[in-house]
Design a protein around this motif. Structure first.
Motif, PDB file in Angstrom:
ATOM      1  N   ARG A  60     -10.327  -5.918   4.554  1.00  0.00           N
ATOM      2  CA  ARG A  60      -9.376  -5.688   5.761  1.00  0.00           C
ATOM      3  C   ARG A  60      -7.862  -5.637   4.587  1.00  0.00           C
ATOM      4  O   ARG A  60      -7.152  -5.216   5.056  1.00  0.00           O
ATOM      5  N   ILE A  61      -7.708  -7.147   4.376  1.00  0.00           N
ATOM      6  CA  ILE A  61      -6.198  -7.181   3.615  1.00  0.00           C
ATOM      7  C   ILE A  61      -6.359  -5.974   2.603  1.00  0.00           C
ATOM      8  O   ILE A  61      -5.233  -5.770   2.809  1.00  0.00           O
ATOM      9  N   ALA A  62      -7.318  -5.724   2.009  1.00  0.00           N
ATOM     10  CA  ALA A  62      -6.797  -4.843   0.553  1.00  0.00           C
ATOM     11  C   ALA A  62      -6.973  -3.020   1.790  1.00  0.00           C
ATOM     12  O   ALA A  62      -5.416  -2.668   1.342  1.00  0.00           O
ATOM     13  N   VAL A  63      -6.756  -2.943   2.637  1.00  0.00           N
ATOM     14  CA  VAL A  63      -7.154  -1.675   3.055  1.00  0.00           C
ATOM     15  C   VAL A  63      -5.796  -1.685   3.223  1.00  0.00           C
ATOM     16  O   VAL A  63      -5.056  -0.741   3.815  1.00  0.00           O
ATOM     17  N   GLN A  64      -5.026  -2.801   4.799  1.00  0.00           N
ATOM     18  CA  GLN A  64      -4.568  -2.696   5.010  1.00  0.00           C
ATOM     19  C   GLN A  64      -2.749  -3.228   4.694  1.00  0.00           C
ATOM     20  O   GLN A  64      -1.520  -2.162   4.648  1.00  0.00           O
ATOM     21  N   ARG A  65      -2.904  -3.322   3.923  1.00  0.00           N
ATOM     22  CA  ARG A  65      -2.118  -3.634   2.248  1.00  0.00           C
ATOM     23  C   ARG A  65      -1.697  -1.885   1.501  1.00  0.00           C
ATOM     24  O   ARG A  65      -0.735  -1.534   1.786  1.00  0.00           O
ATOM     25  N   ARG A  66      -2.443  -0.993   0.967  1.00  0.00           N
ATOM     26  CA  ARG A  66      -2.390  -0.465   0.895  1.00  0.00           C
ATOM     27  C   ARG A  66      -2.430   0.607   1.331  1.00  0.00           C
ATOM     28  O   ARG A  66      -0.961   1.882   1.577  1.00  0.00           O
ATOM     29  N   LEU A  67      -2.110   0.414   3.379  1.00  0.00           N
ATOM     30  CA  LEU A  67      -1.835   1.911   3.961  1.00  0.00           C
ATOM     31  C   LEU A  67      -0.940   1.679   4.190  1.00  0.00           C
ATOM     32  O   LEU A  67       0.246   2.069   4.902  1.00  0.00           O
ATOM     33  N   ARG A  68      -0.042   0.635   4.309  1.00  0.00           N
ATOM     34  CA  ARG A  68       1.685  -0.425   4.361  1.00  0.00           C
ATOM     35  C   ARG A  68       2.162   1.072   3.072  1.00  0.00           C
ATOM     36  O   ARG A  68       2.810   0.945   3.621  1.00  0.00           O
ATOM     37  N   GLU A  69       1.060  -0.092   2.419  1.00  0.00           N
ATOM     38  CA  GLU A  69       2.263   0.525   0.552  1.00  0.00           C
ATOM     39  C   GLU A  69       2.243   2.699   0.812  1.00  0.00           C
ATOM     40  O   GLU A  69       3.167   3.231   1.102  1.00  0.00           O
ATOM     41  N   LEU A  70       1.380   3.362   1.426  1.00  0.00           N
ATOM     42  CA  LEU A  70       1.436   4.996   1.723  1.00  0.00           C
ATOM     43  C   LEU A  70       2.539   5.108   2.846  1.00  0.00           C
ATOM     44  O   LEU A  70       3.259   6.017   2.441  1.00  0.00           O
ATOM     45  N   ALA A  71       2.365   4.409   4.071  1.00  0.00           N
ATOM     46  CA  ALA A  71       3.681   4.436   4.705  1.00  0.00           C
ATOM     47  C   ALA A  71       4.592   4.502   4.818  1.00  0.00           C
ATOM     48  O   ALA A  71       5.323   5.341   4.469  1.00  0.00           O
ATOM     49  N   GLU A  72       5.140   3.410   3.952  1.00  0.00           N
ATOM     50  CA  GLU A  72       6.064   3.291   3.507  1.00  0.00           C
ATOM     51  C   GLU A  72       6.790   4.263   1.797  1.00  0.00           C
ATOM     52  O   GLU A  72       8.119   4.595   2.431  1.00  0.00           O
ATOM     53  N   GLY A  73       6.083   4.834   1.385  1.00  0.00           N
ATOM     54  CA  GLY A  73       6.221   5.731  -0.034  1.00  0.00           C
ATOM     55  C   GLY A  73       6.058   7.094   0.897  1.00  0.00           C
ATOM     56  O   GLY A  73       6.624   8.524  -0.171  1.00  0.00           O
ATOM     57  N   GLY A  74       5.607   7.102   2.212  1.00  0.00           N
ATOM     58  CA  GLY A  74       5.735   8.448   2.438  1.00  0.00           C
ATOM     59  C   GLY A  74       4.337   9.614   3.264  1.00  0.00           C
ATOM     60  O   GLY A  74       4.448  10.363   3.457  1.00  0.00           O
ATOM     61  N   GLN A  75       3.315   8.578   2.326  1.00  0.00           N
ATOM     62  CA  GLN A  75       2.022   9.614   2.124  1.00  0.00           C
ATOM     63  C   GLN A  75       1.170   9.749   3.375  1.00  0.00           C
ATOM     64  O   GLN A  75       0.228  10.675   3.781  1.00  0.00           O
TER      65      GLN A  75
END
Length: 120
Positions: A60-75
């Motif tokens: 959960r922590i890793a998936v949510q971190r990855r999704l935050r990064e993708l959102a911040e990067g505009g993906q």
């Protein structure tokens, strides 16, 4: 055109069904996002678990971190964590205004920390 209904709007994927490693779960997440885009889905509901068995929390922590990064990067356009997936959340409410069929989603308002809704 045919009736595309809710199926074309939101795709659900279970990342935790066979208790994968965190790395495997993240790899699946990336593949599922690519597949959902390819199939023209605008939303992806990710079931990652919330850690009741101990291991799910890491995913959960890793998936949510990855999704935050993708959102911040505009993906991706953004994500709504399960605990916020309710009509009282601003982002959720805006989404429900556009896609009223989501009001029948089984997880809506349940504060389910085991899911995240991804806006593609």
């Amino acid at each position: 055109m045919g009736d595309q209904g809710e199926d074309s709007l939101i795709r659900t994927v279970n990342l935790k069904s066979d208790m994968p490693s965190v790395r495997e779960a993240l790899s699946r997440l990336d593949r599922e996002i690519a597949l959902a885009r390819q199939q023209k889905h605008s939303l992806l509901k990710v079931i990652h678990g919330y850690g009741s068995s101990g291991a799910g929390g890491d995913i959960r922590i890793a998936v949510q971190r990855r999704l935050r990064e993708l959102a911040e990067g505009g993906q991706i356009r953004g994500c709504i964590f399960g605990e916020d997936w309710s009509k009282s959340d601003d982002a959720t409410w805006r989404l429900l205004q556009v896609h009223s069929e989501l009001k029948s989603d089984a997880d809506l308002g349940r504060r389910n920390q085991g899911i995240t809704v991804v806006l593609l």
